[in-house]
Design a protein around this motif. Structure first.
Motif, PDB file in Angstrom:
ATOM      1  N   GLU A  79      19.041 -24.315 -17.465  1.00 11.17           N
ATOM      2  CA  GLU A  79      19.992 -23.432 -18.392  1.00 11.17           C
ATOM      3  C   GLU A  79      21.255 -23.108 -17.470  1.00 11.17           C
ATOM      4  O   GLU A  79      21.127 -23.064 -16.108  1.00 11.17           O
ATOM      5  N   ALA A  80      22.259 -22.989 -18.193  1.00 13.33           N
ATOM      6  CA  ALA A  80      23.554 -22.804 -17.166  1.00 13.33           C
ATOM      7  C   ALA A  80      24.114 -21.335 -17.411  1.00 13.33           C
ATOM      8  O   ALA A  80      23.325 -20.332 -18.080  1.00 13.33           O
ATOM      9  N   ASP A  81      24.789 -20.877 -16.313  1.00 11.80           N
ATOM     10  CA  ASP A  81      25.344 -19.631 -16.438  1.00 11.80           C
ATOM     11  C   ASP A  81      24.305 -18.551 -16.093  1.00 11.80           C
ATOM     12  O   ASP A  81      24.311 -17.438 -16.717  1.00 11.80           O
ATOM     13  N   VAL A  82      23.414 -18.701 -15.453  1.00 12.43           N
ATOM     14  CA  VAL A  82      22.133 -17.828 -14.940  1.00 12.43           C
ATOM     15  C   VAL A  82      22.579 -17.014 -13.852  1.00 12.43           C
ATOM     16  O   VAL A  82      22.670 -15.655 -14.035  1.00 12.43           O
ATOM     17  N   LEU A  83      22.804 -17.412 -12.769  1.00  6.65           N
ATOM     18  CA  LEU A  83      22.893 -16.691 -11.563  1.00  6.65           C
ATOM     19  C   LEU A  83      24.329 -16.818 -11.307  1.00  6.65           C
ATOM     20  O   LEU A  83      25.123 -15.994 -10.383  1.00  6.65           O
ATOM     21  N   TRP A  84      25.044 -17.915 -11.632  1.00  2.00           N
ATOM     22  CA  TRP A  84      26.512 -18.490 -11.116  1.00  2.00           C
ATOM     23  C   TRP A  84      26.971 -19.088 -12.305  1.00  2.00           C
ATOM     24  O   TRP A  84      26.165 -20.119 -12.976  1.00  2.00           O
ATOM     25  N   PRO A  85      28.253 -19.256 -12.349  1.00  3.99           N
ATOM     26  CA  PRO A  85      28.763 -19.924 -13.515  1.00  3.99           C
ATOM     27  C   PRO A  85      28.354 -21.562 -13.573  1.00  3.99           C
ATOM     28  O   PRO A  85      28.285 -22.130 -12.377  1.00  3.99           O
ATOM     29  N   GLY A  86      27.800 -22.104 -14.592  1.00  7.42           N
ATOM     30  CA  GLY A  86      27.704 -23.446 -14.743  1.00  7.42           C
ATOM     31  C   GLY A  86      26.182 -23.619 -14.246  1.00  7.42           C
ATOM     32  O   GLY A  86      25.343 -22.868 -14.214  1.00  7.42           O
ATOM     33  N   HIS A  87      25.911 -25.231 -13.875  1.00 14.96           N
ATOM     34  CA  HIS A  87      24.624 -25.402 -13.137  1.00 14.96           C
ATOM     35  C   HIS A  87      24.790 -25.693 -11.585  1.00 14.96           C
ATOM     36  O   HIS A  87      25.744 -25.791 -11.392  1.00 14.96           O
ATOM     37  N   PRO A  88      23.703 -25.548 -11.095  1.00 12.58           N
ATOM     38  CA  PRO A  88      23.790 -25.733  -9.639  1.00 12.58           C
ATOM     39  C   PRO A  88      24.147 -27.042  -9.167  1.00 12.58           C
ATOM     40  O   PRO A  88      23.569 -28.004  -9.985  1.00 12.58           O
ATOM     41  N   LEU A  89      24.816 -27.405  -8.224  1.00 13.43           N
ATOM     42  CA  LEU A  89      24.958 -28.677  -7.890  1.00 13.43           C
ATOM     43  C   LEU A  89      23.634 -29.366  -7.264  1.00 13.43           C
ATOM     44  O   LEU A  89      23.334 -30.536  -7.663  1.00 13.43           O
ATOM     45  N   TYR A  90      22.884 -28.670  -6.561  1.00 12.65           N
ATOM     46  CA  TYR A  90      21.579 -29.075  -6.053  1.00 12.65           C
ATOM     47  C   TYR A  90      20.786 -27.982  -6.290  1.00 12.65           C
ATOM     48  O   TYR A  90      20.924 -26.651  -6.357  1.00 12.65           O
ATOM     49  N   LEU A  91      19.265 -28.313  -5.940  1.00 12.07           N
ATOM     50  CA  LEU A  91      18.335 -27.304  -5.717  1.00 12.07           C
ATOM     51  C   LEU A  91      17.419 -27.515  -4.494  1.00 12.07           C
ATOM     52  O   LEU A  91      16.962 -28.679  -4.204  1.00 12.07           O
ATOM     53  N   ALA A  92      17.648 -26.962  -3.388  1.00 13.42           N
ATOM     54  CA  ALA A  92      16.944 -26.953  -2.360  1.00 13.42           C
ATOM     55  C   ALA A  92      15.513 -26.685  -2.190  1.00 13.42           C
ATOM     56  O   ALA A  92      15.284 -25.248  -2.563  1.00 13.42           O
ATOM     57  N   LYS A  93      14.539 -27.567  -2.000  1.00 13.06           N
ATOM     58  CA  LYS A  93      13.157 -27.337  -1.998  1.00 13.06           C
ATOM     59  C   LYS A  93      12.739 -26.938  -0.834  1.00 13.06           C
ATOM     60  O   LYS A  93      12.823 -27.413   0.350  1.00 13.06           O
ATOM     61  N   THR A  94      12.048 -25.675  -0.644  1.00 17.91           N
ATOM     62  CA  THR A  94      11.538 -25.256   0.559  1.00 17.91           C
ATOM     63  C   THR A  94      10.220 -24.476   0.294  1.00 17.91           C
ATOM     64  O   THR A  94       9.933 -24.273  -1.071  1.00 17.91           O
ATOM     65  N   SER A  95       9.386 -24.279   1.163  1.00 16.83           N
ATOM     66  CA  SER A  95       7.926 -23.690   1.014  1.00 16.83           C
ATOM     67  C   SER A  95       8.298 -22.352   0.934  1.00 16.83           C
ATOM     68  O   SER A  95       8.930 -21.553   1.788  1.00 16.83           O
TER      69      SER A  95
END
Length: 500
Positions: A84-100
Motif C-alpha cells: 500500500e502506498a502513502d501509509v507512513l511516508w508519501p509513496g512506497h519505501p525504496l527498501y524494507l530492512a529486515k531485522t530480528s
C-alpha cells in the motif's frame, strides 16, 4: 599517496565545514526538520490519522503522536509491506530492512528514497571526518572489508527487502568498489562459518587497510586468520591501520581484539540501526558520538527510569542533561513517528551534542528491584578485568537466579566465556560483585540487606555463545547476544549448549 587518498582531503574539509554550520544552531535545525517532516507526511494515512498538518513544534508532536515501538506501529508497517502506498511516508519505501524483533518475530523497517542518504552519508562522513581530523587518508588506497550480511535482496510486493548491511552494500560508492572485499560471490553466502572461510581465502595476501564490522564477528575473522597462518593480524596485514565498528559496546572486546592484531590501530565507532544512522565518532580518541541532527531524523529522549510510565516526559536536544540515561525516540523521513528504537544513550557533550550508547531499554535486570543496565555491567566487567590482567572475555550475559528457599538465596548469575580465565575465579567474581555495587546503588542496597548474596560466576566453554547463536540461525552479521535479562531463557539455553 594515491589519487583517492589525495582527493579525499579537500572533500573532508568541505564536509566538516558543512557539519559545523548546523552544529552552531542545533535546536533550530531540529525544529525546522520536524516541521518539514510533518508537512511532507500530512497527507499519508498516518498523517491524517494523527493530524500531522497541525504539528509545528515538539509539543505538538507529543500531543498528536504517542511513543510506540515496532509492535504498536505494526498495523502501519504491515500495510506498507503489503504494497500500500502513502501509509507512513508519501509513496512506497525504496527498501524494507529486515531485522530480528523481540516479540513480533522478523521486523520490516521502511527505508525511503528520502532516508537512504542518511544511512549512506553517515558512514561516508564518519570516514571523511577521520581524514579531516587526522590527515590520514592512505587507507583509501588499499583493500577495505565490510563484514556484513548478504547483499541479495528479496521482493515483497515490489519492494526490495534484505538486511540493512546488505542494502548498504548496494550503495558503496563506485570509486571504492575496486577496493572492496569480499567478492559478491562470497558475500551472498548465507552460512556464516562457510562465508568466513571464503573471506579468509580472499583476503590473505591482500593489502588490507580498513576492516569494519561488529566486534565479536571481526574477532572470529581474526581468529580464523591466525589459525590459518599462525601469525598475528599485524603480520598478515601490515598496512591495516583503521578499524570501524558499531552495534555493541567495544570495551569488552577491546583487549582481545588488539591482542589479536598485535599493535594499536585507529578506530571509528558508528551508531547505525535499521531505523536510521544516528551518530558517529567525529573526533579520534573522544568516546562521544556526534548526533546527526541534520540528516532526516528528529530526536526525542525519554528519561530511562521513567520510560514505562504513561506520562513519561519527551525531551528534545534543548532539554537533555549530561550523564543521564535516556531512551531514544525517532521521528524521521523513513516514516517513523514517535518510534522507540529500544536503545539508551548518555550525553557526554552538549556543544556539540555527543552521546555514548549505554544499552537497551528492554535489556535491563530488575528481577529484585535493582534496575541494572547494560552500561553498568560492562563497566563492572571492565573494572574487574583491570584488576586481573590475565583475563580476556569473549562474551557474557547476566541473569537472575531466584532462590527457592533460605538455603539457596537469590543472586545474579554471570555466564562468561573466557578467552583467558582468571587464575582465581572466586576472587574475580568478588571483584565483579564489588564493581557492580559501586555502580548501582539499588544493587548495593539489596546486597547490604542480604536480599541478594554475592553473584555467581559461571564460566562457559569456548565456543558456547557461537553454538547458541548458530542454533538460533543468528551467527554472524548484525546479531548480538543480550547482555541482560529478567528471566533465565538465555542463561539456560547457554548452559545446554555448554554441555554439548
Amino acid at each position: 599517496m594515491g589519487l583517492k587518498s589525495a582527493l579525499s582531503r579537500p572533500l573532508a574539509r568541505y564536509i566538516a565545514r558543512r557539519y559545523q554550520r548546523w552544529q552552531q544552531r542545533p535546536v533550530a535545525t531540529q525544529q525546522e526538520l520536524l516541521r518539514q517532516l510533518a508537512a511532507t507526511a500530512a497527507g499519508t494515512a498516518f498523517g491524517q490519522a494523527h493530524d500531522l498538518g497541525r504539528v509545528q513544534t515538539p509539543t505538538d508532536l507529543t500531543r498528536q503522536v504517542p511513543v510506540r515501538d515496532y509492535e504498536a506501529l505494526k498495523p502501519y508497517f504491515d500495510r506498507t509491506q503489503a504494497g500500500e502506498a502513502d501509509v507512513l511516508w508519501p509513496g512506497h519505501p525504496l527498501y524494507l530492512a529486515k531485522t530480528s524483533g523481540t516479540t513480533s518475530g522478523t521486523k520490516y523497517i521502511p527505508i525511503t528514497r528520502a532516508s537512504i542518504p542518511n544511512h549512506i552519508n553517515g558512514a561516508k562522513d564518519a570516514l571523511l571526518h577521520y581524514v579531516h581530523r587526522t590527515g590520514r587518508s592512505q587507507f583509501l588506497d588499499g583493500k577495505l572489508i565490510f563484514l556484513s550480511g548478504s547483499p541479495e535482496l528479496e521482493m515483497h510486493h515490489g519492494i526490495r527487502t534484505g538486511r540493512l548491511s546488505g542494502i548498504a552494500n548496494h550503495h558503496v560508492p563506485a570509486y571504492l568498489r575496486r577496493n572492496q572485499l569480499p567478492s559478491h560471490a562470497t558475500n551472498v553466502i548465507e552460512d556464516w562459518e562457510t562465508k568466513l572461510e571464503r573471506i579468509v581465502d580472499e583476503t590473505l595476501g591482500e593489502k588490507m587497510t580498513l576492516i569494519s564490522g561488529i566486534p565479536p564477528w571481526v574477532q572470529m575473522y581474526f581468529d580464523r586468520l591466525t589459525a590459518r597462518t599462525g601469525r598475528p593480524v599485524k603480520d598478515i596485514f601490515p598496512d591495516f591501520n583503521l578499524f570501524v565498528y558499531g552495534g555493541v559496546n567495544f570495551e569488552p572486546y577491546r583487549a582481545k581484539l588488539f591482542e589479536s592484531i598485535g599493535r594499536p590501530v585507529d578506530s571509528i565507532e558508528l551508531f547505525p540501526a535499521s531505523e536510521g544512522f544516528l551518530a558517529f565518532q567525529d573526533e579520534p580518541g573522544n568516546p562521544g558520538l556526534l548526533l546527526l541532527l541534520n540528516s532526516g531524523i528528529f530526536f526525542e529522549f525519554v528519561p530511562a527510569e521513567r520510560f514505562f510510565e504513561p506520562d513519561a516526559p519527551r525531551l528534545t536536544i534543548a532539554d537533555v542533561e549530561l550523564d543521564k540515561q535516556y531512551a531514544v525516540v525517532l521521528t524521521s523521513n523513513a516514516g517513523l513517528w514517535g518510534y522507540s528504537i529500544g536503545d539508551t544513550v548518555r550525553f557526554v557533550s552538549l556543544a556539540p551534542h555527543r552521546v555514548v550508547v549505554t544499552g537497551r531499554i528492554k535489556h535491563f535486570l530488575s528481577a529484585f528491584g535493582e534496575h541494572v543496565i547494560g552500561e553498568e555491567v560492562e563497566q563492572a566487567l571492565r573494572a574487574a578485568m583491570a584488576q586481573f590482567s590475565e583475563v580476556e572475555v569473549t562474551e557474557f550475559t547476566v541473569a537472575p537466579l531466584v532462590g527457592d528457599d533460605p538455603a539457596t538465596p537469590s543472586r545474579h548469575e554471570w555466564l562468561v566465556e573466557f578467552a583467558r580465565p582468571p587464575r582465581d575465579v572466586a576472587a574475580f567474581a568478588g571483584a565483579l560483585d564489588t564493581a557492580l555495587r559501586h555502580r548501582n546503588s539499588y544493587y548495593d542496597d539489596l546486597r547490604r540487606g542480604n536480599i541478594l548474596v554475592p553473584l555467581q560466576l559461571t564460566p562457559l566453554p569456548v565456543g558456547t555463545f557461537q553454538r547458541y547463536m548458530k542454533s538460533l540461525g543468528k551467527l554472524g552479521g548484525q546479531n548480538k547476544v543480550p547482555r541482560l535479562g529478567n528471566d533465565r531463557k538465555v542463561a539456560e539455553a547457554l548452559k545446554n549448549k555448554s554441555a554439548l
